[in-house]
Write a protein that holds these residues in place. Structure first.
Motif, short mmCIF file in Angstrom:
data_model
loop_
_atom_site.label_atom_id
_atom_site.label_comp_id
_atom_site.label_asym_id
_atom_site.label_seq_id
_atom_site.Cartn_x
_atom_site.Cartn_y
_atom_site.Cartn_z
N LYS A 105 0.84 -1.21 0.00
CA LYS A 105 0.00 0.00 0.00
C LYS A 105 0.87 1.25 0.00
N GLN A 106 1.93 1.22 0.81
CA GLN A 106 2.84 2.36 0.88
C GLN A 106 3.54 2.57 -0.47
N GLN A 107 3.96 1.48 -1.09
CA GLN A 107 4.60 1.60 -2.41
C GLN A 107 3.62 2.18 -3.43
N TYR A 108 2.36 1.78 -3.34
CA TYR A 108 1.34 2.30 -4.25
C TYR A 108 1.16 3.81 -4.03
N GLU A 109 1.01 4.20 -2.76
CA GLU A 109 0.79 5.61 -2.46
C GLU A 109 1.95 6.48 -2.91
N ASN A 110 3.15 5.97 -2.82
CA ASN A 110 4.35 6.75 -3.16
C ASN A 110 4.93 6.37 -4.51
N PHE A 111 4.12 5.75 -5.35
CA PHE A 111 4.65 5.25 -6.63
C PHE A 111 5.18 6.39 -7.50
N PRO A 112 6.47 6.32 -7.86
CA PRO A 112 7.04 7.33 -8.75
C PRO A 112 7.29 6.76 -10.14
N ALA A 113 7.09 7.57 -11.12
CA ALA A 113 7.51 7.19 -12.47
C ALA A 113 8.92 7.72 -12.66
N SER A 114 9.74 6.93 -13.30
CA SER A 114 11.11 7.34 -13.53
C SER A 114 11.25 7.82 -14.97
N ARG A 115 11.72 9.04 -15.12
CA ARG A 115 11.91 9.59 -16.46
C ARG A 115 12.95 8.79 -17.23
N SER A 116 13.97 8.35 -16.52
CA SER A 116 15.05 7.64 -17.20
C SER A 116 14.65 6.22 -17.61
N LYS A 117 13.70 5.62 -16.89
CA LYS A 117 13.30 4.26 -17.21
C LYS A 117 12.24 4.20 -18.30
N GLY A 118 11.58 5.30 -18.55
CA GLY A 118 10.61 5.34 -19.63
C GLY A 118 9.24 4.80 -19.23
N LEU A 119 8.29 5.05 -20.10
CA LEU A 119 6.91 4.68 -19.85
C LEU A 119 6.72 3.17 -19.77
N ASP A 120 7.43 2.42 -20.62
CA ASP A 120 7.26 0.96 -20.63
C ASP A 120 7.59 0.35 -19.28
N LYS A 121 8.73 0.70 -18.74
CA LYS A 121 9.15 0.14 -17.46
C LYS A 121 8.28 0.64 -16.31
N THR A 122 7.87 1.90 -16.38
CA THR A 122 6.98 2.45 -15.37
C THR A 122 5.67 1.69 -15.35
N TYR A 123 5.10 1.46 -16.53
CA TYR A 123 3.84 0.73 -16.64
C TYR A 123 3.99 -0.70 -16.11
N ASP A 124 5.08 -1.36 -16.47
CA ASP A 124 5.32 -2.72 -15.99
C ASP A 124 5.41 -2.77 -14.47
N ARG A 125 6.16 -1.84 -13.89
CA ARG A 125 6.28 -1.80 -12.43
C ARG A 125 4.94 -1.54 -11.77
N PHE A 126 4.16 -0.63 -12.36
CA PHE A 126 2.85 -0.29 -11.79
C PHE A 126 1.89 -1.48 -11.87
N GLN A 127 1.88 -2.15 -13.02
CA GLN A 127 1.03 -3.33 -13.19
C GLN A 127 1.39 -4.42 -12.17
N LYS A 128 2.67 -4.63 -11.96
CA LYS A 128 3.13 -5.63 -11.00
C LYS A 128 2.68 -5.27 -9.59
N LEU A 129 2.79 -4.01 -9.25
CA LEU A 129 2.37 -3.55 -7.93
C LEU A 129 0.86 -3.75 -7.74
N ILE A 130 0.08 -3.40 -8.75
CA ILE A 130 -1.38 -3.59 -8.67
C ILE A 130 -1.71 -5.07 -8.51
N SER A 131 -1.04 -5.92 -9.26
CA SER A 131 -1.27 -7.37 -9.17
C SER A 131 -0.95 -7.89 -7.77
N GLN A 132 0.15 -7.43 -7.20
CA GLN A 132 0.53 -7.86 -5.86
C GLN A 132 -0.49 -7.40 -4.82
#
Length: 140
Positions: free
Chosen positions: A7-34
């Motif tokens: 929950k804390q990771q979700y609330e503080n979820f940051p997108a990384s400019r250097s990692k790009g949208l693809d990696k940000t989306y993948d990380r976010f999807q994984k967090l939602i699934s967990q």
């Protein structure tokens, strides 16, 4: 304990400019699934808004346009991601001519949506109602 950390990771979820949208989306999807595995269900609209709010500042205009869309509560994460990818490719100017055509049509739709949303939101604004009464401003 794990649920609290997620929950804390979700609330503080940051997108990384250097990692790009693809990696940000993948990380976010994984967090939602967990979170879902641990029994925490988040509404579609909250997921979408969270992802949009976490985008880097150079994507603020895109996020604003997307937040104004009326179907953000029913738009799937995949569709939101695909729309963001279209905008990203337009901004970078690296899309193929076919993607540009799709993106331009998409942009017109979103621009229209933003304008419609703006005017719809203004309909209850007293100042807007005054502007709709031109006879108030006639001189003479």
């Amino acid at each position: 304990m794990q649920k609290t950390i997620l929950k804390q990771q979700y609330e503080n979820f940051p997108a990384s400019r250097s990692k790009g949208l693809d990696k940000t989306y993948d990380r976010f999807q994984k967090l939602i699934s967990q979170l879902e595995i641990h029994g925490k269900v988040i509404s579609q609209e909250d997921e979408n808004l969270k992802l949009l709010r976490s985008l880097p500042s150079d994507r603020n205009n895109i996020a604003l346009i997307m937040r104004k869309k009326s179907d953000l509560d029913t738009l799937s994460m995949d569709d939101l991601y695909n729309n963001l990818k279209v905008y990203e490719s337009e901004i970078k100017g690296k899309s193929s001519s076919n993607s540009q055509n799709v993106g331009q049509a998409s942009s017109l739709t979103y621009a229209d949506d933003v304008m419609f949303s703006f005017f719809a939101n203004q309909s209850n604004n007293p100042q807007w109602k005054l502007l709709q009464m031109p006879w108030l401003f006639k001189m003479g």
